[in-house]
Design a protein around this motif. Structure first.
Motif, PDB file in Angstrom:
ATOM      1  N   TYR A  57      41.562  57.150  75.443  1.00 11.06           N
ATOM      2  CA  TYR A  57      41.932  58.424  75.733  1.00 11.06           C
ATOM      3  C   TYR A  57      42.994  59.071  74.537  1.00 11.06           C
ATOM      4  O   TYR A  57      43.584  58.222  73.955  1.00 11.06           O
TER       5      TYR A  57
ATOM      6  N   SER B 225      45.779  59.865  74.723  1.00 12.63           N
ATOM      7  CA  SER B 225      47.196  59.300  75.026  1.00 12.63           C
ATOM      8  C   SER B 225      47.079  57.820  74.411  1.00 12.63           C
ATOM      9  O   SER B 225      48.127  57.155  74.570  1.00 12.63           O
ATOM     10  N   ASP B 226      46.087  57.355  74.110  1.00 11.33           N
ATOM     11  CA  ASP B 226      45.891  55.762  73.804  1.00 11.33           C
ATOM     12  C   ASP B 226      45.989  55.513  72.381  1.00 11.33           C
ATOM     13  O   ASP B 226      45.901  54.672  71.804  1.00 11.33           O
TER      14      ASP B 226
ATOM     15  N   TRP C 192      56.851  60.048  66.923  1.00 10.85           N
ATOM     16  CA  TRP C 192      56.307  60.601  67.980  1.00 10.85           C
ATOM     17  C   TRP C 192      56.908  61.975  68.247  1.00 10.85           C
ATOM     18  O   TRP C 192      58.007  62.212  67.745  1.00 10.85           O
TER      19      TRP C 192
ATOM     20  N   PRO D 158      59.819  57.696  70.978  1.00  9.08           N
ATOM     21  CA  PRO D 158      59.512  58.854  71.897  1.00  9.08           C
ATOM     22  C   PRO D 158      60.951  58.913  72.686  1.00  9.08           C
ATOM     23  O   PRO D 158      61.111  60.343  72.891  1.00  9.08           O
TER      24      PRO D 158
ATOM     25  N   GLY E  10      45.010  62.712  82.970  1.00 10.62           N
ATOM     26  CA  GLY E  10      45.409  62.386  81.515  1.00 10.62           C
ATOM     27  C   GLY E  10      46.423  63.319  81.026  1.00 10.62           C
ATOM     28  O   GLY E  10      46.089  64.456  80.894  1.00 10.62           O
ATOM     29  N   PRO E  11      47.261  62.928  80.576  1.00  8.22           N
ATOM     30  CA  PRO E  11      48.466  64.004  80.221  1.00  8.22           C
ATOM     31  C   PRO E  11      48.008  64.516  78.708  1.00  8.22           C
ATOM     32  O   PRO E  11      47.142  63.999  77.926  1.00  8.22           O
TER      33      PRO E  11
ATOM     34  N   LYS F  30      52.108  61.460  67.015  1.00 12.42           N
ATOM     35  CA  LYS F  30      51.514  61.502  68.222  1.00 12.42           C
ATOM     36  C   LYS F  30      52.443  62.288  69.118  1.00 12.42           C
ATOM     37  O   LYS F  30      53.671  62.231  69.173  1.00 12.42           O
TER      38      LYS F  30
ATOM     39  N   VAL G  33      52.773  63.193  73.463  1.00  9.59           N
ATOM     40  CA  VAL G  33      52.233  63.038  74.881  1.00  9.59           C
ATOM     41  C   VAL G  33      53.039  63.609  76.002  1.00  9.59           C
ATOM     42  O   VAL G  33      54.257  63.359  75.730  1.00  9.59           O
TER      43      VAL G  33
ATOM     44  N   ASN H 215      54.804  64.098  79.455  1.00  3.73           N
ATOM     45  CA  ASN H 215      54.968  63.310  80.841  1.00  3.73           C
ATOM     46  C   ASN H 215      54.574  64.381  81.835  1.00  3.73           C
ATOM     47  O   ASN H 215      54.131  65.418  81.617  1.00  3.73           O
ATOM     48  N   ARG H 216      54.615  63.752  82.920  1.00  2.00           N
ATOM     49  CA  ARG H 216      53.824  64.704  84.277  1.00  2.00           C
ATOM     50  C   ARG H 216      54.727  66.005  84.305  1.00  2.00           C
ATOM     51  O   ARG H 216      54.064  66.981  84.420  1.00  2.00           O
TER      52      ARG H 216
END
Lengths: 153, 762, 330
Positions: free
Chosen positions: B34, B36-37, B45, B117, B191-192, B267, B269, B271-272
């Motif tokens: 994904y 995020s991977d 980050w 991060p 998936g974020p 990268k 990403v 969070n929720r």
């Protein structure tokens, strides 16, 4: 800090782990095991579910230090080489995988359920998987997959 | 193009079968990458500073403390945007990074790149922004009335869609009115938002990102970076669900800016919590409806005013408003229609695409109205719908004639004929009663209700949009076998498009081995993975390319085998003559040859809507689904359980029957969520529940078993006769469930989501 | 999350010494609340003392029929233990209705006692919160209050306590044993959590250097006990209103009643008024309703949570009624 943890049967070590990292972060970013997912990192979705000393846990809420010396099993450790675990195979065959982001956590949770309750009723399956969110499938085919896997084991 | 021509429906693992998805094994092994991977050597980050205020002037931004933090490589603001600091799907009204004003809580103001991060997060916290807080604009209807400050030049109405069909001042014997509200739903894909931007040696950047439309992302990035298109290359990272929430940009420009600035891969990403701020939501709506009918329940007119709150930036508010208006009376034949739909700006969270795209909001209103009408006429809810059901040949309120099957009556009669779940009698398994795990009632005070609803959705893009998809198909012999490769930029977001494209190739070329290349911008656009359009459009493009390959192959085979071209076909890895049977193995005929065709494929053109009357042949195709819900309600405590949620949907042609069911089940779950639990709660424009703790989505315990019937009434204008599948089930599920709750409780319930306190009247 | 150091306590003594000497240290049990709060920067310890491997994991029967539960017993073990399931079914039900299997496998009893509110203003650092910053105000007042308390609240705080287990423990007269370098003491569960008053940041009776080591339940007055919870979905969600109840009836008269409420107050709310009305009253719906009204008589509400008052009354009545007819006591 240095972290020693057994993952999928293998002794692993991670250096320079910051204390505030979670087991999930260590698995994904330091141990090359990104199979467990980070959908919420608050223990609400189950996508980070791993076995921690044989019980399913949300790795996002496990502080790295707490995993020291313990046994972790992730989705990457369920298959035997090329051969998928029956739970994994059932998920593929039943159409229980759409985007698949919830799949690793669900596979671990279902795997644990069938270990403990080889022939679960639908109600038992639902209760056991209630901590795993899925947004794509509506859960029907996930239930089909678990029923099939129960038969196959 | 009819369904019978040129289709070998018995091709092994071809269309109409349900082969397992090609990425399934990797996904169950946890090996599927994904976005995020993704990982890159030397990567940094990224993190984003977002406005805490829904509406404020920015008086100053001080990044010095953030820059000074060890491990921080860059802190960027709007002054660092080299190109145009504006993007947007319909109107470029949204800054990449805010300049002197922020218009929603969560609007990006600055971005940071750091070596960890946590460092990036801490740096973000050290950026000092001066805000002069302003009173947020939150009222859609007030915006339409011209009240309140202008959030954008030109005022706060993004679009007004009027529909004037038939006569405007007719009267009717039976009149029912209602005011309905639909809360703000969230796509809540798991998936974020995430991706990886890698700076390239040519001064450009390679971006790996989870998204719904690579090329439209590319267009917007190119404009913001001030780079030529060939320097901005996108590849699809694995997508963890979308449902409309990835149509707008999230990390794309930010990650590229940071990568180009630092010279290192970056990268990002979310969070929720950040995800809730970082993507658009479903437009909350207030809908005023008036239905007029004769005493037999036959509709004479429908009048409606619809207010869709689009939030801070336009996103796709225009198109959502167009859909809500044109589909505003539902799948019914109505001779006289007056609709006004407004999509507005506010300082509420920005809204845009979510599965159903305007049709969801309209359906809650018109289906609630149909039940009201049924009661007023003394008819049962199915009967009133049957009396007004649309069919092939019906004219929509836009004047467009429905020119393929519209089996509204059949959907309903089939639903009605399905057996109902057993009555609760004797000693039920308590886990089947309202309350859920370890919590159920004993059954006293539980009442059961049944509700029906049917909905309509436009499939593909509308209103004259020049939509197309590009596909490349290649056939050659590899490793002693005929092998096909398919390449498109179509975003697989979980729906199973990758599977279907392979099935199409197998059917058209009779070849088992099909490889799918990564989706990226090296090929032309496949359009958006939205509007339930990809099987139609990219399926159509792949089919067209495959047919060209086949034609070239047949010509080649005819030459080699000395046969008449018209006599030959391919199937099952063989070249076959109509007269002489199997002539040769395909692999032998192929030899060293390769057949490689790229096609840009379009659907038949649509028209824009007349700006005064809303008339025009605006839509390509319609999808229809109907649901019946059975709900048990514990009226004492307000707990409920959806006991059954049955569905009948016409999909034209089920390319992959198992995947079709998956879409119906998944879409119905999202409809259930809107009906009884999902809402982004805002307070003065501030999101109060940005977490899965407080934004609840259905779990396996909330979803009932579903009886599903799939009809295949071919659309002669579509590839294989198919109809888009993904959105219709999200449209009729919500009103069916609410209708069932109303039937159980006798309550009016004009708002979704329905909460326990609405059921107890406490 | 701030930088902190992590130490693992090999034994209780070391844990107590560490907490007594480090000025800003916190114990880490299952982590299901603390880790989240640290990520939110609400909890900011300089030292985290991991006590998860201390030998406080027993569930032991006490002479007299009570039970002693080690502070580090996992929720899943607690709910499944035969002693708990048969003698205190309300405890099992509360735990099983509380959180997912994964979280139940991780969360500890001690941690459950000490978990903090889920008030969204407590979580939102842009909001005023007297718990997070004493004296800064309460943004919940006049805000979005659907999940807030109606009993025991004050002008300084209207948050609700999120625990299910604690509600059951409060009903059953649990006692909490705590230790420090200064010795051991016992605190009734009903006194363990404090009401906010003018000091909402003081949430428990626990001194900063004390460790919860066990929770004791006396022999059950009756094994007829039950937990009901009203929430927004069939699966795990925090309670809008919950009730833990135990009821003993002889000759149609209530001879013993234990009642506590969740989701409605800043602490697990022992319903002493209701119990007073119930004791000796006929075991009828009417009595249950009177008891519920007596308990909620002092309730105050905001616009957003007014519904909780009647909902709480009804949930009390429904739970007591269930116990009366009791087709599933366990």
């Amino acid at each position: 800090m240095r972290l020693n943890v057994t993952v999928n049967g293998e002794r692993r070590q991670a250096d320079d782990v910051w204390e505030g990292e979670s087991l999930l972060y260590v698995l994904r970013e330091r141990l090359g095991l990104p199979g467990s997912k980070n959908a919420c990192e608050q223990g609400e979705c189950g996508s980070c579910t791993v076995y921690l000393d044989d019980v399913p846990a949300c790795s996002c809420l496990v502080a790295a230090g707490q995993a020291e010396g313990r046994e972790v099993r992730t989705v990457e450790g369920l298959a035997e080489g090329e051969a998928l675990d029956p739970v994994q195979q059932s998920f593929v065959d039943a159409g229980a995988v759409q985007c698949g982001f919830c799949t690793p956590g669900l596979v671990v949770a279902a795997h644990d359920l069938l270990d403990r309750v080889p022939d679960p009723s639908d109600e038992e399956i639902r209760e056991a998987l209630a901590g795993n969110l899925c947004r794509c499938t509506g859960y029907e085919k996930i239930l089909d997959a678990v029923r099939t896997a129960a038969g196959a084991r | 193009m009819t369904t019978t021509e040129s289709t070998d429906v018995t091709a092994a693992q071809g269309i109409g079968t349900s082969p397992v998805r090609p990425d399934g094994t990797m996904k169950v092994r946890g090996e599927f990458a994904y976005s995020s991977d993704l990982w890159h050597e030397d990567m940094l980050w990224g993190a984003t500073l977002r406005s805490p205020h829904p509406y404020a002037h920015i008086t100053g931004i001080d990044i010095s403390a953030a820059l000074a933090l060890p491990g921080v490589y860059a802190v960027l603001t709007h002054t660092d945007v080299p190109g145009v600091n504006r993007y947007g799907l319909e109107h470029p009204d949204q800054p990449v990074l805010a300049e002197d004003v922020v218009r929603y809580q969560g609007e990006p103001v600055a971005i940071v790149a750091a070596d960890h991060p946590e460092t990036a997060r801490r740096a973000v916290a050290k950026i000092d922004v001066g805000y002069e807080v302003l009173e947020p604009v939150t009222d859609s209807e007030a915006a339409v009335a011209g009240e309140g400050p202008e959030l954008h030049p030109g005022g706060n109405v993004v679009r007004h869609v009027p529909i004037r069909f038939g006569e405007q001042d007719v009267t009717a014997d039976v009149v029912v009115t209602g005011r309905y509200e639909v809360g703000m739903q969230d796509q809540a894909f798991l998936g974020p938002e995430s991706g990886l931007a890698v700076p390239a040696e040519d001064g450009g950047v390679d971006l790996f990102v989870a998204t719904q439309w690579l090329h439209v992302d590319q267009q917007q990035i190119v404009a913001a970076l001030g780079l030529p298109k060939d320097k901005v290359r996108l590849t699809l990272g694995g997508v963890g669900g979308a449902f409309g929430g990835r149509e707008d940009l999230s990390i794309q420009v930010h990650a590229c800016l940071l990568a180009l600035h630092t010279g290192k891969p970056v990268k990002m990403v979310y969070n929720r919590e950040e995800s809730f701020y970082g993507h658009v939501h479903r437009h909350p709506a207030t809908l005023y409806y008036e239905h007029g009918a004769d005493r037999d329940g036959r509709l004479v007119y429908v009048r409606a005013r619809m207010y869709l709150d689009g939030g801070a930036y336009a996103s796709t508010t225009g198109a959502v408003s167009g859909n809500a208006a044109t589909l505003g009376v539902g799948p019914y034949s109505v001779p006289n229609v007056t609709i006004d739909c407004w999509g507005t700006y506010s300082n509420n969270p920005p809204c845009g695409a979510m599965r159903g795209f305007g049709a969801v909001q309209a359906a809650f209103a018109y289906e609630s109205q149909m039940d009201r009408l049924a009661r007023a006429c003394g008819l049962d809810p199915v009967e009133v719908r049957l009396r007004n059901a649309m069919s092939e040949g019906t004219r929509l309120p836009t004047g467009q004639v429905v020119d393929s099957a519209a089996p509204v009556d059949e959907l309903l009669t089939r639903l009605r004929a399905m057996p109902l779940p057993a009555d609760r009698s004797g000693e039920p398994d308590l886990r089947h009663l309202p309350g859920g795990v370890s919590n159920t009632t004993h059954g006293e005070g539980v009442v059961r209700g049944v509700g029906y609803a049917v909905g309509i959705k436009n499939i593909c893009f509308s209103e004259g949009f020049d939509d197309y998809s590009t596909a490349r198909v290649r056939l050659e012999a590899l490793g002693g076998e005929p092998a096909a490769t398919v390449q498109t930029a179509a975003c697989e977001v979980g729906q199973g498009l990758v599977t279907i494209l392979q099935q199409i190739i197998r059917t058209e070329l009779g070849v088992e081995q099909v490889t799918t290349l990564p989706m990226d911008t090296s090929i032309g656009s496949a359009g958006s993975s939205s509007a339930s359009r990809q099987s139609y459009m990219t399926g159509g493009a792949v089919r067209a390319a495959a047919l060209e390959v086949r034609a070239a192959l047949v010509e080649h085979a005819a030459r080699i085998l000395g046969h008449d071209r018209g006599d030959l076909s391919v199937g099952g890895g063989k070249v076959v003559s109509r007269t002489d049977g199997v002539l040769a193995d395909l692999v032998d005929v192929l030899g060293d040859a390769a057949f490689d065709r790229t096609v840009e494929w379009r659907h038949r053109p649509t028209e824009s809507l007349d700006p005064e009357t809303g008339q025009g042949n605006a839509h390509v195709q319609y999808g229809f689904a109907a649901h019946r819900a059975v709900v048990d309600v514990d009226t004492e405590l307000g707990l409920l359980k959806v006991v059954a949620l049955d569905c009948v949907q016409d999909v034209g042609k089920a390319l992959n029957p198992q995947a079709v069911l998956g879409q119906i089940q998944g879409g119905s779950a999202q409809g259930l969520g809107l009906a009884v639990m999902e809402e982004i709660q805002t307070e003065g424009g501030v999101i109060r529940n940005p977490s899965f703790t407080d934004y609840l989505i259905p779990t396996v315990l909330d979803m009932p078993p579903m009886r599903i019937e799939v009809l295949e009434l071919a659309d002669p204008h579509a590839p294989y006769g198919l109809r888009g599948v993904g959105e219709p089930p999200t449209i009729s599920s919500t009103p069916a469930i609410v209708a069932a709750i109303r039937a159980a409780t006798g309550l009016a319930l004009d708002r979704v989501p329905v909460r326990p306190e609405h059921l107890t009247g406490t | 999350m701030r930088t902190f150091s992590y130490v693992r306590a090999p034994d209780v003594e070391t844990a107590l010494r560490t907490i007594a000497t480090e000025p800003n240290a916190k114990f880490l049990g299952g982590g299901t609340n603390l880790v989240d709060l640290m990520r939110e920067n609400i909890e900011r310890p300089d030292v985290v003392v991991d006590i998860s491997r201390l030998p406080l994991t027993g569930i032991d029967e006490l002479p007299g029929g009570g039970v002693r539960i080690g502070a580090l017993v996992r929720n899943s073990s607690l709910a499944a233990h035969p002693l708990v399931r048969t003698r205190y079914p309300v405890v099992s039900q509360a735990v099983l209705g509380g959180a997912s299997a994964q979280l139940r496998n991780m969360a500890t009893v001690g941690g459950n006692l000490l978990q903090r509110t889920r008030c969204l203003y407590f979580y939102d650092e842009a909001s005023a919160c007297n718990k997070r910053e004493p004296g800064s105000g309460c943004s919940a007042l006049g805000g979005f209050t659907r999940n807030h308390g109606v009993l025991g609240v004050s002008d300084h705080c209207i948050a609700a306590h999120p625990s299910d287990l604690c509600v059951a423990l409060a009903a059953l007269d649990a006692e909490v044993e705590v230790e420090s370098t200064r010795g051991t003491r016992r605190i009734p569960l009903t006194e363990f959590h404090h009401l906010p008053g003018s000091t909402p940041h003081v949430e428990t009776a626990l001194a900063p250097d004390e460790l919860v080591t066990s929770v004791e339940l006396p022999a059950p007055v009756t094994t007829r006990s039950r937990y009901r919870k009203v929430r927004d979905r069939a699966s795990y969600a925090f309670a809008l209103v919950s009730v833990a109840a135990a009821l003993e009836v002889r000759d149609d008269t209530v001879t013993a009643a234990r009642l506590a409420l969740g989701g409605v107050a800043p602490k697990p709310w022992r319903a002493t008024e209701a119990e007073r009305v119930l004791l000796g009253a006929p075991a009828t719906e009417e009595s249950f309703r009177s008891a519920a009204e007596a308990e909620l008589a002092s309730a105050t509400s905001q616009d957003g949570n007014d519904f909780k008052i009647e909902l709480a009354r009804r949930t009390i009545v429904a739970t007591l009624r269930d116990l009366l007819t009791d087709r599933s006591a366990a």
